[in-house]
Design a protein around this motif. Structure first.
Motif, short mmCIF file in Angstrom:
data_model
loop_
_atom_site.label_atom_id
_atom_site.label_comp_id
_atom_site.label_asym_id
_atom_site.label_seq_id
_atom_site.Cartn_x
_atom_site.Cartn_y
_atom_site.Cartn_z
N ASP A 347 0.64 -1.17 0.30
CA ASP A 347 -0.21 -0.13 -0.33
C ASP A 347 0.74 1.13 0.28
O ASP A 347 0.40 2.00 -0.48
CB ASP A 347 -1.01 0.11 0.98
CG ASP A 347 -1.72 -0.94 1.64
OD1 ASP A 347 -2.59 -1.18 -0.12
OD2 ASP A 347 -2.72 -1.79 2.35
N ASN A 348 2.25 1.26 0.80
CA ASN A 348 2.94 2.61 0.72
C ASN A 348 4.14 2.66 0.20
O ASN A 348 4.23 3.35 0.03
CB ASN A 348 3.10 2.57 2.30
CG ASN A 348 3.57 1.49 2.94
OD1 ASN A 348 5.04 1.13 2.69
ND2 ASN A 348 3.64 1.45 4.08
N GLN A 349 4.47 1.20 -0.36
CA GLN A 349 5.48 1.18 -1.61
C GLN A 349 6.71 1.47 -1.22
O GLN A 349 7.34 2.14 -1.38
CB GLN A 349 4.83 2.42 -2.42
CG GLN A 349 4.11 1.62 -3.25
CD GLN A 349 4.48 0.45 -3.95
OE1 GLN A 349 4.75 -0.18 -4.45
NE2 GLN A 349 3.05 -0.25 -4.19
N GLY A 350 6.40 1.53 0.10
CA GLY A 350 8.00 1.49 1.02
C GLY A 350 8.46 3.72 1.37
O GLY A 350 9.37 3.61 2.35
N PHE A 351 7.11 4.43 1.26
CA PHE A 351 7.90 5.91 1.24
C PHE A 351 6.77 5.72 2.95
O PHE A 351 5.80 5.60 2.63
CB PHE A 351 6.60 6.29 0.55
CG PHE A 351 7.06 5.95 -0.85
CD1 PHE A 351 8.17 6.17 -1.11
CD2 PHE A 351 6.79 4.49 -2.30
CE1 PHE A 351 9.35 6.81 -2.62
CE2 PHE A 351 6.85 5.34 -3.33
CZ PHE A 351 8.31 5.66 -3.69
N GLY A 352 7.59 7.12 3.18
CA GLY A 352 6.66 7.41 4.23
C GLY A 352 6.58 8.98 4.21
O GLY A 352 6.27 9.46 3.24
N TYR A 353 6.49 9.62 5.22
CA TYR A 353 5.95 11.04 5.37
C TYR A 353 6.77 11.81 5.77
O TYR A 353 7.45 11.22 7.18
CB TYR A 353 4.58 10.89 5.84
CG TYR A 353 3.36 10.74 5.04
CD1 TYR A 353 2.71 11.57 3.89
CD2 TYR A 353 3.19 9.09 5.26
CE1 TYR A 353 2.02 10.39 3.76
CE2 TYR A 353 2.68 8.79 4.52
CZ TYR A 353 1.22 9.51 4.39
OH TYR A 353 0.45 8.57 3.58
N GLY A 354 7.01 12.92 5.88
CA GLY A 354 7.90 14.47 6.97
C GLY A 354 9.36 14.10 6.12
O GLY A 354 9.79 14.13 4.96
N ASN A 406 0.67 8.43 -1.13
CA ASN A 406 -1.07 8.21 -1.58
C ASN A 406 -1.59 8.81 -3.25
O ASN A 406 -2.00 8.85 -3.72
CB ASN A 406 -0.82 10.18 -1.20
CG ASN A 406 -0.56 9.96 0.01
OD1 ASN A 406 -1.58 8.79 1.14
ND2 ASN A 406 -0.61 11.21 0.91
N GLY A 407 -0.17 8.04 -3.85
CA GLY A 407 0.03 8.30 -5.62
C GLY A 407 1.25 9.20 -5.55
O GLY A 407 1.50 9.90 -5.18
N ALA A 408 1.73 7.82 -6.75
CA ALA A 408 2.81 9.32 -7.87
C ALA A 408 3.42 10.40 -7.87
O ALA A 408 3.88 11.85 -7.91
CB ALA A 408 3.04 8.75 -8.59
N PHE A 409 1.32 10.87 -8.33
CA PHE A 409 1.25 12.21 -9.06
C PHE A 409 -0.27 12.79 -8.17
O PHE A 409 -1.34 12.47 -9.30
CB PHE A 409 1.33 12.39 -10.17
CG PHE A 409 2.76 11.90 -10.84
CD1 PHE A 409 3.66 13.06 -10.64
CD2 PHE A 409 2.64 10.65 -11.29
CE1 PHE A 409 4.82 12.61 -11.43
CE2 PHE A 409 4.54 10.98 -11.81
CZ PHE A 409 5.38 11.62 -11.51
N THR A 410 -0.50 12.67 -7.40
CA THR A 410 -1.42 13.74 -6.86
C THR A 410 -1.92 14.63 -6.16
O THR A 410 -1.00 15.26 -6.61
CB THR A 410 -1.59 12.78 -5.17
OG1 THR A 410 -1.57 11.91 -4.66
CG2 THR A 410 -2.72 13.21 -4.29
N SER A 411 -2.85 14.34 -7.30
CA SER A 411 -3.65 16.14 -7.72
C SER A 411 -3.99 16.81 -6.29
O SER A 411 -3.96 16.21 -5.05
CB SER A 411 -4.64 16.39 -8.94
OG SER A 411 -4.28 15.59 -10.08
N GLY A 412 -3.60 18.11 -5.84
CA GLY A 412 -4.12 19.30 -5.09
C GLY A 412 -2.71 19.85 -4.29
O GLY A 412 -2.23 18.76 -3.67
#
Length: 523
Positions: A347-354, A406-412
């Motif tokens: 789901d997260n493909q290994g990517f975190g936040y911050g 949340n997606g490679a090219f999420t809009s917004g």
């Protein structure tokens, strides 16, 4: 910056913006301009389609926000949050990135020139809609006045001088140049007019890409909070006006939002009551400009561009372990986390936040795997950098306010939040001497963020730090640092300055075309 994806990104953004860059630095109107019609004026007889022109005004803002250059570069890379170090030959770009961080830019700098041109063109286009010859509706004029105020505010804030021409002026008329005081008055008037004519606020709307009354109040509060910078001192009511405007935004139903901090930034729609205004621009450049080439995603197999990093000094403003930002390490929520092997999934493909610090992981062939650099070394981002040059593939932490999880090219892309307004109200209280009220405001926000204990006291530095922790990468840091008087201080890889970089230089081309402009001091 030699990455092919980055070059393609520039070309795409240039194509989106081309239709809006019809005026020169002197805001001349070319005879091929589609707005020139036959009739009583040989220059301008009104906008034929005001509704479409208003659409274009908002699209123009979104197109510029989509880039990692221009406003993003000038507002964040010039600050203590972001830098773009040269890695071998990558991201050299003749020094355009290094000079932003070191505050050694000049009047021909790419981003300084482009923001000047784009924002001045936008002011003219908004003025054309506002002109009575366009016969726009009351609401269309209100939107145009908000957009004009927004773009003029950026010019005033960045450059200190604002060229202005009426649409009916002929191309031989040299634009008037407003000083900060004159521009300030027009911006405030435009925003008050916009508040009267814009639609009612709707904090749970699924479309916040157009201004409503709360959006204009937010910008007016921002302008008034900076009145001391623009005018030399606060007026008798400026700070109280900030408090009153934020109170009105809150009365409309906007509020601080708890839960997951990073969920606030997941588009394409933002129905949470914290977000006041967003644009449709996708957030790809904010993510992939930082991430490594081998951090791929099913929607972006080419990976990142391995450029933007953040500073150890900024990381240390957040609470948590000094050298560990892995998931579940007890750090405050807004510092984010990097995924460990055990917590990585499809789901997260290994990517975190911050803040992304240490070993990076990915999801490959149904399993989590530690990633490597192009030379086979562990892909482990370091907290420290050697400098603006001499970097390798892993030096420097990467910062993900928006994450590929949340997606490679999420809009917004979010441009205005109630959390910012809330902290503006706290700052106005602090500057009026109500330290206890300001501290209560700040702690009300901190109480909603996990592992973020209340502050026991508050001063200006503490409030600036809190704004940094809450609002990083939201286009406010340069403005904040100038208002708090620290933009000319020294920080990592930047020497202390004399204050002249609080304003950017007027582009050399603009000085040639408009003799009413005067170069800012120090350039």
């Amino acid at each position: 910056m030699t990455n092919n994806i980055t070059i393609k990104n520039r070309l795409l953004i240039s194509a989106v913006l081309l239709s809006f860059l019809l005026s020169s630095c002197s805001l001349d109107i070319d005879e091929t301009d589609s707005l020139i019609t036959e009739g009583g004026s040989s220059v301008f007889n009104g906008v034929e389609n005001p509704a479409g022109s208003v659409d274009n005004l908002y699209n123009n803002i979104s197109g510029q926000i989509a880039s990692q250059e221009e406003m993003y570069a000038l507002s964040e890379v010039t600050s203590d949050i972001l830098l773009v170090p040269t890695r071998g030959t990558d991201w050299g770009d003749n020094g355009v990135w290094r000079t932003l961080h070191a505050h050694t830019w000049g009047p021909t700098h790419r981003d300084i020139v482009n923001v000047w041109n784009n924002k001045n063109g936008a002011v003219l286009r908004a003025t054309e809609v506002i002109d009575p010859l366009s016969k726009a509706t009351v609401e269309q004029v209100a939107h145009a006045k908000f957009v004009r105020a927004y773009n003029m505010w950026i010019i005033m804030d960045y450059y200190g001088q604002v060229p202005f021409r009426n649409p009916t002026d002929g191309p031989d008329v040299i634009p008037t140049v407003y000083n900060r005081s004159e521009a300030y008055d027009l911006i405030v008037q435009d925003l008050n007019d916009a508040i009267a004519g814009l639609p009612a606020s709707n904090p749970t709307s699924d479309n916040k890409t157009r201004a409503v009354k709360a959006t204009a109040r937010f910008l007016l509060a921002k302008v008034k909070l900076n009145a001391e910078v623009y005018l030399g001192s606060y007026g008798a009511n400026d700070l109280q006006d900030v408090i009153d405007l934020v109170d009105q935004i809150e009365a409309d139903g906007y509020s601080l939002v708890g839960g997951s901090y990073f969920d606030l930034f997941v588009g394409p729609t933002f129905t949470n009551s914290d977000v006041i205004w967003n644009v449709t621009a996708d957030v790809g450049t904010k993510m992939w400009s930082a991430l490594h080439y081998n951090q791929a995603h099913p929607e972006n197999g080419g990976g990142g561009w391995n450029g933007f990093t953040t500073l150890a000094e900024f990381y240390d403003k957040f609470e948590g372990p000094t050298n560990d930002n892995s998931i579940g390490s007890g750090q405050e929520e807004r510092r984010g986390y990097t995924h460990t092997l055990a917590s990585t999934n499809a789901d997260n493909q290994g990517f975190g936040y911050g803040f992304q610090l240490g070993q990076m992981y990915g999801w490959r062939d149904g399993a989590a795997v530690p990633l490597e650099t192009r030379t086979g070394a562990p892909l482990a981002f370091t907290k420290e950098l050697p400098g603006l040059v001499g970097n390798n593939e892993v030096t420097g932490m990467r910062l993900l306010k928006y994450s590929p999880a949340n997606g490679a090219f999420t809009s917004g892309t979010v441009l205005a939040r109630f959390a910012d307004a809330h902290l503006m109200r706290a700052e106005a209280m602090l500057r009026l001497g109500n330290t206890g009220g300001a501290l209560a405001e700040v702690n009300e926000l901190r109480a909603l963020r996990e592992n973020t204990p209340p502050l026991s006291s508050l001063d200006e530095q503490g409030l600036l730090d809190e704004r940094g922790r809450e609002l990083y990468q939201e286009y406010v840091r340069r403005n904040d640092m100038i208002r708090f008087g620290v933009f000319d201080d020294a920080w990592e890889f930047k020497e202390a300055g004399d204050g002249h970089t609080n304003l950017f230089p007027i582009p050399a081309s603009a000085l040639l075309s408009n003799p009413n402009l005067v170069q800012n001091e120090g350039y």
